[in-house]
Write a protein that holds these residues in place. Sequence first.
Motif, PDB file in Angstrom:
ATOM      1  N   VAL A  20       5.580  -0.631  -7.344  1.00  0.00           N
ATOM      2  CA  VAL A  20       5.232  -1.355  -6.131  1.00  0.00           C
ATOM      3  C   VAL A  20       5.893  -2.727  -6.112  1.00  0.00           C
ATOM      4  O   VAL A  20       6.420  -3.174  -5.081  1.00  0.00           O
ATOM      5  CB  VAL A  20       3.698  -1.488  -5.997  1.00  0.00           C
ATOM      6  N   GLU A  21       5.879  -3.402  -7.258  1.00  0.00           N
ATOM      7  CA  GLU A  21       6.506  -4.727  -7.328  1.00  0.00           C
ATOM      8  C   GLU A  21       8.005  -4.639  -7.085  1.00  0.00           C
ATOM      9  O   GLU A  21       8.593  -5.505  -6.430  1.00  0.00           O
ATOM     10  CB  GLU A  21       6.216  -5.353  -8.695  1.00  0.00           C
ATOM     11  N   MET A  69      -4.313   0.667 -10.126  1.00  0.00           N
ATOM     12  CA  MET A  69      -2.968   1.178 -10.375  1.00  0.00           C
ATOM     13  C   MET A  69      -2.696   1.299 -11.866  1.00  0.00           C
ATOM     14  O   MET A  69      -3.161   0.484 -12.659  1.00  0.00           O
ATOM     15  CB  MET A  69      -1.914   0.227  -9.780  1.00  0.00           C
ATOM     16  N   SER A  70      -1.892   2.275 -12.211  1.00  0.00           N
ATOM     17  CA  SER A  70      -1.355   2.328 -13.571  1.00  0.00           C
ATOM     18  C   SER A  70      -0.262   1.273 -13.692  1.00  0.00           C
ATOM     19  O   SER A  70       0.258   0.775 -12.692  1.00  0.00           O
ATOM     20  CB  SER A  70      -0.779   3.710 -13.859  1.00  0.00           C
ATOM     21  N   PHE A  86       0.806  -1.214   0.000  1.00  0.00           N
ATOM     22  CA  PHE A  86       0.000   0.000   0.000  1.00  0.00           C
ATOM     23  C   PHE A  86       0.844   1.271   0.000  1.00  0.00           C
ATOM     24  O   PHE A  86       0.314   2.372  -0.010  1.00  0.00           O
ATOM     25  CB  PHE A  86      -0.904   0.037   1.235  1.00  0.00           C
ATOM     26  N   LEU A  87       2.134   1.110   0.011  1.00  0.00           N
ATOM     27  CA  LEU A  87       3.020   2.250   0.222  1.00  0.00           C
ATOM     28  C   LEU A  87       2.826   3.359  -0.811  1.00  0.00           C
ATOM     29  O   LEU A  87       2.788   4.538  -0.469  1.00  0.00           O
ATOM     30  CB  LEU A  87       4.469   1.764   0.180  1.00  0.00           C
ATOM     31  N   LEU A  88       2.719   2.972  -2.051  1.00  0.00           N
ATOM     32  CA  LEU A  88       2.714   3.971  -3.114  1.00  0.00           C
ATOM     33  C   LEU A  88       1.414   4.747  -3.208  1.00  0.00           C
ATOM     34  O   LEU A  88       1.419   5.963  -3.391  1.00  0.00           O
ATOM     35  CB  LEU A  88       3.005   3.302  -4.460  1.00  0.00           C
ATOM     36  N   VAL A  89       0.284   4.055  -3.080  1.00  0.00           N
ATOM     37  CA  VAL A  89      -0.981   4.693  -3.407  1.00  0.00           C
ATOM     38  C   VAL A  89      -1.776   5.173  -2.203  1.00  0.00           C
ATOM     39  O   VAL A  89      -2.506   6.156  -2.307  1.00  0.00           O
ATOM     40  CB  VAL A  89      -1.865   3.744  -4.241  1.00  0.00           C
TER      41      VAL A  89
END
Length: 312
Positions: free
Chosen positions: A81-82, A73-74, A35-38
Amino acid sequence: MAAKIAKILAAFVDKKKLGKKLGILVLSIAFGLIFLLVLPVVVMKSMGNISGNSVAPTIDPAYLTESNIKAHMSDSNREKVERMEREGQEIETKMNELGIKEQTIKAQLIYMTEVDNLTNFDADAFCNLFLYSTDDKALLDSINQNFGLQIDYEEFMHVYTLTMNSTINEYMFSDTDTKNAADLAAWADNAFISGWKYRKDCYGEKIKEELVRCADEAGLIEGYLRYDPDNKKFGEKAVVGYTIKGDASAKPEVKGIGLYSEDNLGVYIGNDQVVYASKDNGCVIKESFSEGHWTKWCTFDDIRYPSEIGGR
């Protein structure tokens, strides 16, 4: 959970001027790396222009699922994220191999906050800096120099303390099947690192109105006895019993033994250092044993010690 995190952000964003970076750290601990990015973006948009005195908005927890967020996600965000998941796991594996797994959260937080500046990331080189640095200031200076970063020591340590206080460090335990002296010492040291406050009749649970963990003299030890690392929960009330073994001046060099004075109990963590909850200071503190006020050393009744010093 989501509403609670929004309240944390509302309390600190304006006051501490840490903005999005603080949101990233708090959310990453609460929800995990995926969840870090979004999520910081979701929360910040929901919060709008709130101030520290505003009523925090609510966020629908049903939206905050891994599958739902991934679906929105785009491609570029999903790839990022991966990458973060992969490299975050590399950090965890390497820190464990180096025998410093208790510093895993610190390493991952530095990585998370600087991920956009870390191209061609080398987990081995990064983690080895933790092994050889003598203190956090030297560590950050070394990371800045080796990776071309500009991490501010004071800002990072504030956020690190806040983040550590929001959780119990799962990496500090050497044996989750027993209550043992080494892990008691690690527990006490972690309470100091995490900035636990002093409060009567507390044992490490988080006080809602203060958003910090608290303990009193015996509660520092009781918290370890009650905590279940596998379920990440505190269990039923525990009685902190102890057995006086001798004068403090004759204590053995064993991490996790107790130190006694008429008004307090401390935990010896090695290298001449004692950790205890101090009513006078209002927090859990660390001090030199040789400068302290301890009169006796003891073992705690429900803690496993090396056979040569007795105890359970």
